[in-house]
Scaffold this motif. Structure first.
Motif: not given
Length: 193
Positions: A13, A74, A76, A81, A107-112, A115
């Motif tokens: 991502r 990102a 996409e 982020l 961006a918190w809590g998204t696994g970024v 990753e």
């Protein structure tokens, strides 16, 4: 200096790239956000000039060593982020790689964070395999602790110490049992604190 074929890291991502001068506004936006710097208030920036100084330090590390803190975007849509990367620091009379990650709260809590940090640790394993990695985390920053652990670091309570913003809990990977020699085979390397 690290001889890397690319300064970009790409994950499912994310795209991590070397910061450029045009990223000063993003550096300021993230580091001027009190929520983003809640656990490290000494990192909170007051002015855009402060962000320019941060960029200059980051860029200097890149110029000296061929790596440093990356801009996390990102894939996409290219949205910035936050930031994640490594820099040489001195810790208890040894040179180590400090793992840093700071994201915009959106961006918190998204696994970024996981990753990005995992990709950076993997990159270090390929390009700097002999260097231990250290992440300093505040005891109350549970999310950051989870990122460090998911990236492969282990809690090293024997290394905890007071930090600029309170106690630092240490997470490490490849931590040596004895102090390494002060000279390392990376050409042109001089640790900067």
């Amino acid at each position: 200096m690290v001889k890397s074929p690319t300064v970009e890291i790409v994950t499912a991502r994310l795209a991590l790239r070397r910061p450029v001068a045009a990223d000063v506004d993003a550096i300021f936006d993230v580091h001027h956000d009190a929520e983003a710097c809640h656990h490290n208030p000494s990192d909170l920036l007051a002015t855009r000039t402060d962000a320019e100084d941060v960029f200059a330090r980051w860029d200097g590390h890149w110029r000296r060593h061929g790596f440093g803190y990356w801009v996390v975007s990102a894939r996409e849509d290219g949205t910035t982020l936050g930031f994640c990367g490594l820099k040489f620091v001195r810790f208890r009379d040894r040179e180590v790689l400090n793992l840093f990650y700071r994201l915009a709260p959106a961006a918190w809590g998204t696994g970024v964070g996981t990753e990005a940090a995992t990709a950076v640790v993997r990159w270090a394993g390929e390009h700097l395999p002999d260097w231990p990695i250290l992440a300093r985390v505040r005891p109350g920053n549970v999310a950051s602790q989870k990122v460090a652990q998911r990236a492969g670091l282990t809690r090293s309570a024997s290394l905890d110490e007071p930090g600029e913003d309170g106690p630092d809990w240490m997470y490490t990977i490849r931590w040596p049992a004895v102090a390494p020699e002060t000279d390392h085979p990376i050409a042109g390397h001089r640790a900067t604190g």
